[in-house]
Enzyme design. Structure first.
Site, PDB file in Angstrom:
ATOM      1  N   GLN A 119       0.879  -1.173   0.000  1.00 55.31           N
ATOM      2  CA  GLN A 119       0.000   0.000   0.000  1.00 55.31           C
ATOM      3  C   GLN A 119       0.911   1.217   0.000  1.00 55.31           C
ATOM      4  O   GLN A 119       1.545   1.503   1.000  1.00 55.31           O
ATOM      5  CB  GLN A 119      -0.915  -0.026   1.231  1.00 55.31           C
ATOM      6  N   GLU A 133      -6.739   2.917  -5.672  1.00 57.24           N
ATOM      7  CA  GLU A 133      -6.858   3.076  -7.126  1.00 57.24           C
ATOM      8  C   GLU A 133      -5.572   2.790  -7.893  1.00 57.24           C
ATOM      9  O   GLU A 133      -5.232   3.553  -8.811  1.00 57.24           O
ATOM     10  CB  GLU A 133      -7.340   4.504  -7.414  1.00 57.24           C
ATOM     11  N   HIS A 160     -11.021   7.359 -10.013  1.00 58.40           N
ATOM     12  CA  HIS A 160      -9.647   7.840  -9.801  1.00 58.40           C
ATOM     13  C   HIS A 160      -8.775   7.682 -11.056  1.00 58.40           C
ATOM     14  O   HIS A 160      -7.727   8.310 -11.155  1.00 58.40           O
ATOM     15  CB  HIS A 160      -8.981   7.066  -8.667  1.00 58.40           C
ATOM     16  N   GLU A 190      -9.503  13.372  -4.035  1.00 59.34           N
ATOM     17  CA  GLU A 190     -10.645  12.654  -3.460  1.00 59.34           C
ATOM     18  C   GLU A 190     -11.981  13.367  -3.654  1.00 59.34           C
ATOM     19  O   GLU A 190     -12.997  12.705  -3.881  1.00 59.34           O
ATOM     20  CB  GLU A 190     -10.406  12.363  -1.976  1.00 59.34           C
ATOM     21  N   TYR A 214     -12.791  14.371   0.980  1.00 55.12           N
ATOM     22  CA  TYR A 214     -13.752  13.570   0.215  1.00 55.12           C
ATOM     23  C   TYR A 214     -15.085  14.315   0.035  1.00 55.12           C
ATOM     24  O   TYR A 214     -15.523  14.592  -1.066  1.00 55.12           O
ATOM     25  CB  TYR A 214     -14.032  12.244   0.941  1.00 55.12           C
TER      26      TYR A 214
HETATM   27  N1  BES Z   1      -6.964   6.584  -2.421  1.00 50.30           N
HETATM   28  C1  BES Z   1      -7.891   6.218  -1.417  1.00 50.30           C
HETATM   29  C2  BES Z   1      -7.275   5.455  -0.284  1.00 50.30           C
HETATM   30  C3  BES Z   1      -6.155   6.186   0.435  1.00 50.30           C
HETATM   31  C4  BES Z   1      -6.182   7.550   0.643  1.00 50.30           C
HETATM   32  C5  BES Z   1      -5.080   5.474   0.902  1.00 50.30           C
HETATM   33  C6  BES Z   1      -5.124   8.182   1.299  1.00 50.30           C
HETATM   34  C7  BES Z   1      -4.040   6.100   1.560  1.00 50.30           C
HETATM   35  C8  BES Z   1      -4.068   7.466   1.758  1.00 50.30           C
HETATM   36  C9  BES Z   1      -9.060   5.420  -2.002  1.00 50.30           C
HETATM   37  O1  BES Z   1      -9.429   5.837  -3.265  1.00 50.30           O
HETATM   38  C10 BES Z   1     -10.246   5.666  -1.128  1.00 50.30           C
HETATM   39  O2  BES Z   1     -10.654   6.769  -1.034  1.00 50.30           O
HETATM   40  N2  BES Z   1     -10.768   4.616  -0.523  1.00 50.30           N
HETATM   41  C11 BES Z   1     -11.939   4.703   0.333  1.00 50.30           C
HETATM   42  C12 BES Z   1     -13.166   4.233  -0.383  1.00 50.30           C
HETATM   43  C13 BES Z   1     -14.010   5.272  -0.999  1.00 50.30           C
HETATM   44  C14 BES Z   1     -15.286   4.644  -1.537  1.00 50.30           C
HETATM   45  C15 BES Z   1     -14.320   6.468  -0.166  1.00 50.30           C
HETATM   46  C16 BES Z   1     -11.734   3.754   1.486  1.00 50.30           C
HETATM   47  O3  BES Z   1     -10.773   3.005   1.469  1.00 50.30           O
HETATM   48  O4  BES Z   1     -12.550   3.765   2.391  1.00 50.30           O
HETATM   49 ZN    ZN Z   2     -10.374   7.749  -3.216  1.00 52.14          ZN
END
Ligand code: BES
Ligand code: ZN
Length: 616
Positions: free
Chosen positions: A155, A287, A315, A334, A399
């Site tokens: 990750q 992503e 993404h 985001e 987000y």
């Molecule tokens: N890119 C993110 C995950 C992330 C962000 C990992 C920052 C490390 C640092 C991924 O796209 C994400 O936002 N995942 C969300 C799901 C989404 C539907 C809101 C999650 O993992 O909950």
């Molecule tokens: Zn995301």
């Protein structure tokens, strides 16, 4: 003539080079300064990576070489980020040089200084990962779905790629990559690159990522994997026992891809596949280009949690094509993605469905602002994460406040105009990074000024809390849920089965969220007997129910189930509210007892958050 010749030479150079020359001066601007990387890209950058690694599951190490093409303007050194790596030797143009490692920051790690001179074209670092490789989780067979083979996944986001690859670990620097990964013969390796669909008999896998991507998107997974086709450009990798379920769950992926392209332009990464990881994966999804990494907790059996796939797919434009220049600009990744995700879901299932999703998002946003404090600087879209872990910026502000900001702009200019703007934005800025200031002027120039529209962008981007003109969607479906719950609380009348049988996961989530935590415990007992929330196969419903039950006190009746969930699942979004609820309800003892059993199953990202939460 001279100009013409120059044009031919530079064009042919660009065509045969994997990564075209980037003017290094672009890295000098102040608002692009990445405080989370030691690299000094205005002096020298890496442009292409050739990665050769061998995965040894006995010693839990990745060993090999990272070789880079570099670009510089007569620089005397190039600086890479490393954290917890064993560097064996460094070469420049294939001759060994003396390198220096400077600093040892608990968040950023160290700077690897490599001396170069005018004719230096490549660098190579021979190295090994250590037990401190925070990006990497090595899983024993027992921690996987099938319990037969070990597993590994990485990750990278936000700044963990440097713990398994020495690199210029900044979202503003892009590289293409090729990789050769050697794994035990029974296992298969996949990356955020071109992948095979079957096992290589000798355990050797080769990968190519032609497009230039920021290092946080380099990803690797190794396990007993199989591939299942979904559509012409889409498919799923999973352990054998998960494959059929996963292919069904993600059956609409190809449609999502087509709908996304209809919205904001062609998909530029060739294939879109998803890998379903073991349950310790700390996120819902990640992503990684061409191959989204996903938690198995979205396999609900009824396709009800697939907005997460729409999110990771989105993404491929917002984030992977146009990338936040620094982690302070995270909302550009985001916020745009949540907006885009909702548009895909609307195109797929209609406005009523999308409205439920955005209302749940709005509830999350209100909670987040309450938690952070309405005046907190962390509620600004543009963050200031200098000196902190960029993970601190991973809140619903980026987000949801980000997505609501875009919805507000959409409501001012109209959907058609806004869609045309976004399509142009992605196309004109593809394979580039974007800072918040650059986005503001792009927005002004390409959308607002020519229409004479004035909006409070400053307040949204640099102000705390939620501006007055924050749009909130309405959902008749949610109003009906509230009515049913209200009637039940007042009269004890269980809602009609005919009604609740038609409820989607989102209606159930709204139902559970709307229960007053101080309601008599009997309310919880009756509802649980009727609807079996405690044993729900839907992770979102179970987690929401557990959280509410902890706040109520009912959880004492279902502690073993909560414990089982927390031991099994490592997804931080579920862990944080549950451990926090136990702590807030003065049962730190139970929280710590469960954590003592569960911690070994978690990835470092989740461990770090829970360590802090449970020690405060
Ligand atoms: N890119 C993110 C995950 C992330 C962000 C990992 C920052 C490390 C640092 C991924 O796209 C994400 O936002 N995942 C969300 C799901 C989404 C539907 C809101 C999650 O993992 O909950
Ligand atoms: Zn995301």
């Amino acid at each position: 003539m001279k100009h013409f010749l120059f044009l031919i030479i530079s064009c042919s150079f660009m065509m045969c080079s994997t990564a075209p020359e980037t003017p290094l001066s672009q890295y000098s601007s102040k608002d692009r300064k990445d405080t989370h990387s030691f690299a000094e890209p205005s002096k020298a950058i890496c442009t292409h990576l050739d990665l050769t690694l061998k995965a040894d599951f006995k010693s839990k190490t990745l060993t090999g070489t990272a070789r880079y093409d570099i670009q510089h303007d007569n620089a005397d050194e190039i600086i890479l980020d490393i954290k917890g790596l064993d560097i064996a030797s460094v070469r420049v143009n294939n001759a060994v040089v003396e390198h220096t490692v400077k600093g040892n920051d608990p968040i950023k790690g160290s700077a690897l200084h490599i001396p170069i001179s005018a004719d230096s074209k490549s660098i190579a670092i021979d190295y090994s990962t250590t037990a401190d490789a925070e990006a990497v989780q090595w899983l024993d067979p027992i921690q996987t779905a099938d319990k037969t083979h070990p597993f590994l996944f990485t990750q990278g986001q936000a700044i963990l790629t440097r713990t398994w690859i020495p690199c210029q670990d900044s979202p503003g620097i892009r590289i293409s990559y090729n990789a050769e990964i050697e794994v035990p013969e029974a296992l298969m390796a996949v990356m955020s690159a071109s992948n095979t669909t079957s096992k290589a008999p000798n355990g050797k896998y080769t990968f190519e990522m032609k497009q230039a991507i920021p290092p946080y998107l380099i990803a690797l997974a190794i396990g007993n994997l199989e591939f299942g086709k979904v559509g012409a450009r889409t498919g799923v990798y999973a352990e054998p026992s998960m494959l059929e379920k996963s292919v069904y769950e993600f059956g609409e992926m190809e449609k999502m891809l087509v709908l996304a392209e209809e919205l904001y332009g062609p998909y530029l990464w060739d294939r879109y596949d998803v890998i379903v990881l073991p349950p310790s994966f700390p996120f819902g999804g990640m992503e990684n280009p061409r191959l989204t990494f996903a938690t198995p907790t979205i396999i609900a059996g009824d396709r009800s949690l697939t907005s997460l796939i729409a999110h990771e797919l989105a993404h491929s434009w917002s984030g992977n094509l146009v990338t936040n220049a620094t982690w302070d600009d995270f909302w550009l990744n985001e916020g745009f993605t949540v907006y885009f995700e909702n548009r895909i879901m609307e195109a797929l299932y209609g406005k009523e469905y999308a409205d439920m999703l955005s209302l749940l998002g709005h509830q999350d946003l209100e909670h987040e602002i309450k938690d952070l404090g309405a005046h907190s600087h962390d509620t600004h879209l543009k963050l200031n994460l200098a000196g902190r872990n960029p993970d601190d910026g991973m809140t619903d502000i980026a987000y949801e406040k980000g997505a609501h900001f875009l919805r507000m702009i959409e409501s001012k200019v109209g959907r058609e105009t806004f869609d045309a703007f976004l399509k142009k934005y992605f196309n004109e800025n593809k394979f580039k990074s974007m800072s918040t200031t650059e986005f503001e002027s792009y927005l002004a120039k390409n959308l607002l000024e020519e229409r004479g529209i004035e909006i409070n962008t400053d307040e949204w981007i640099y102000g705390a809390g939620l501006p007055e003109n924050c749009p909130v969607s309405r959902s008749d479906k949610f109003v009906s849920v509230e009515k049913s719950l209200g009637a039940f609380i007042e009269t004890g009348a269980i809602p009609d089965d005919a009604l609740t049988d038609a409820w989607t996961t989102h209606e159930w989530l709204h139902f559970i969220r709307s229960i007053d935590k101080d309601a008599p415990m009997d309310v919880f007992k009756v509802l649980d007997t009727k609807y079996s929330f405690t044993h729900s196969g839907n992770s979102e419903i179970a987690a929401a129910w557990y959280e509410k039950s902890i706040h109520n006190g009912y959880y004492k009746n279902i502690t073993p189930e909560i414990e089982r969930f927390l031991i099994q699942v490592g997804r931080r979004k579920f862990l944080t509210p549950l451990y926090r609820a136990l702590k807030e309800n003065k049962d730190l003892e139970t929280a710590k007892a469960i954590y003592a059993k569960a911690r070994q199953n978690y990835h470092s990202v989740s461990k770090q958050t829970m360590d802090v939460l449970l020690s405060e």
